[in-house]
Write an enzyme that holds these catalytic residues in place. Structure first.
Site: not given
Ligand code: F6P
Length: 353
Positions: A27, A30, A109, A133, A168, A272
């Site tokens: 995006a 373009r 960060g 996140d 369980r 991951h």
């Protein structure tokens, strides 16, 4: 810099990758082309600025990437970027390549580095929230969050099948750094019995306060209530500790096993897997809107901002809200956070009847 002086925009992905980053790069490229601006991709985040590792991004160069996970430009966490002299070098290289402004796709960060780069060197920057996140202040959602929660949801549904077949208790750790968003959303969507939110941080918002007996006892007491509800299995979602993936769920599982030796208890870390995969429709659309919004923002002079979506509208919020700043009145470092809406946790609890 006058906005009509922006002739070339650089774009990079930084920090943990997130599904949808490619759609955002596409995006940006373009929208640049539509405005007769050149677009250059910077490989491997800030590291690519230091290594002068650039790729020309024509509209065709970004074809067939909207559906791909990861980052076509690759991503990295560049530790050296915290040094001012390194940022000066990065700015020099950007100028040499004719880059007039920078789009940074990443998390808090990466935004801290971006703002310092702008302040110290005058290169205009704009951020796009790209992190699973969903912890970026100034946007209801960040790129990758929707895909990550769908991946986690499918995995937890599968764990439910086997948990129910064996009566369980399963502890399942999800990512999310300190935010708890992935935990709350997937917890509600899969109907888990408990959601353990991220550990709290100390006053300086730096060090994690370790879990202790109070938390372990509370988890056990909630699990004992499940026995009375005649449930055949229990799933407890554990939000990671922001330090080491898999560590928190391992410790919690051990502590609960000690307190409930008669129970069959297992642990799983999704890890991951939550960062990969083809982005969902929601992430592709969000990334495309934010990519366009970022270039249009730069052209309107929205420097030092992040492009976000709030109430389904594109908005610009100062980057400094997502960086660590000193609060002189209270004498500690602060970062504005994107808090979990309390209603979400309340509803998840009501469902666990
Ligand atoms: O910020 C995204 C994220 O996946 C977090 O949820 C997690 O804490 C961290 O990155 C893991 O980082 P790395 O891939 O460097 O281990």
């Amino acid at each position: 810099m006058a906005n009509n002086q922006i002739k070339k925009i650089g774009v990079l992905t930084s920090g943990g990758d997130a599904p949808g980053m490619n759609a955002a790069i596409r995006a940006v490229a373009r929208t640049c082309a539509t405005n007769s601006i050149e677009c250059v991709g910077i490989n491997q985040g800030y590291k690519g600025l230091l290594d002068e590792d650039f790729t020309e991004l024509t509209p065709r160069a970004v074809g067939n990437i909207i559906n791909r996970g990861g980052s076509f430009l690759r991503s990295a966490r560049c530790k050296e970027f915290k040094f001012p002299e390194v940022r000066q070098k990065a700015a020099e290289n950007a100028r040499k390549a004719g880059i007039d402004a920078l789009v940074v796709i990443g998390g808090d960060g990466s935004f801290t580095g971006a703002l310092k780069l702008q302040t110290e060197t005058g290169i205009p920057v704009i951020g796009i929230p790209g992190t699973i996140d969903n912890d970026i202040y100034g946007s209801d959602y960040s790129i990758g969050f929707d895909t990550a929660i769908n991946t986690a949801m499918e995995a937890i549904d599968k764990i439910r099948d086997t948990a129910a077949a064996h009566d369980r208790i399963f502890f399942v750790e999800v990512m999310g750094h300190g935010s708890g968003y992935i935990a709350v959303y997937t917890g509600m969507a899969t109907g888990v019995e408990q959601i353990v939110m991220p550990p709290k941080k100390d006053k300086e918002n730096k060090n994690i306060i370790p879990d202790g007996d109070e938390l372990y006892d509370e988890i056990v007491s909630e699990l004992q209530k499940e026995d009375g509800r005649k449930k055949s299995s229990s799933i407890v979602i554990v939000s990671e500790n922001g330090k080491s993936i898999g560590e928190r769920v391992r410790i919690i599982t051990e502590e609960v096993k000690k307190r409930m030796p008669e129970k069959d208890i297992k642990e799983t870390t999704l890890g991951h897997i939550q960062r990969g995969g083809s982005p969902t429709t929601a992430d592709r659309v969000l990334a495309t809107r934010l990519g366009t919004g970022a270039v249009e923002g730069l052209l309107k002079g929205e420097y030092g901002m992040i492009t976000g979506v709030r109430d389904n509208k594109i908005v610009y919020t100062p980057l400094r809200d997502n960086t660590v700043a000193y609060d002189a009145e209270n004498d500690f470092d602060v970062k504005r956070t994107h808090e979990i809406i309390e209603e979400f946790r309340r509803v998840a609890n009501i469902m666990n009847i």
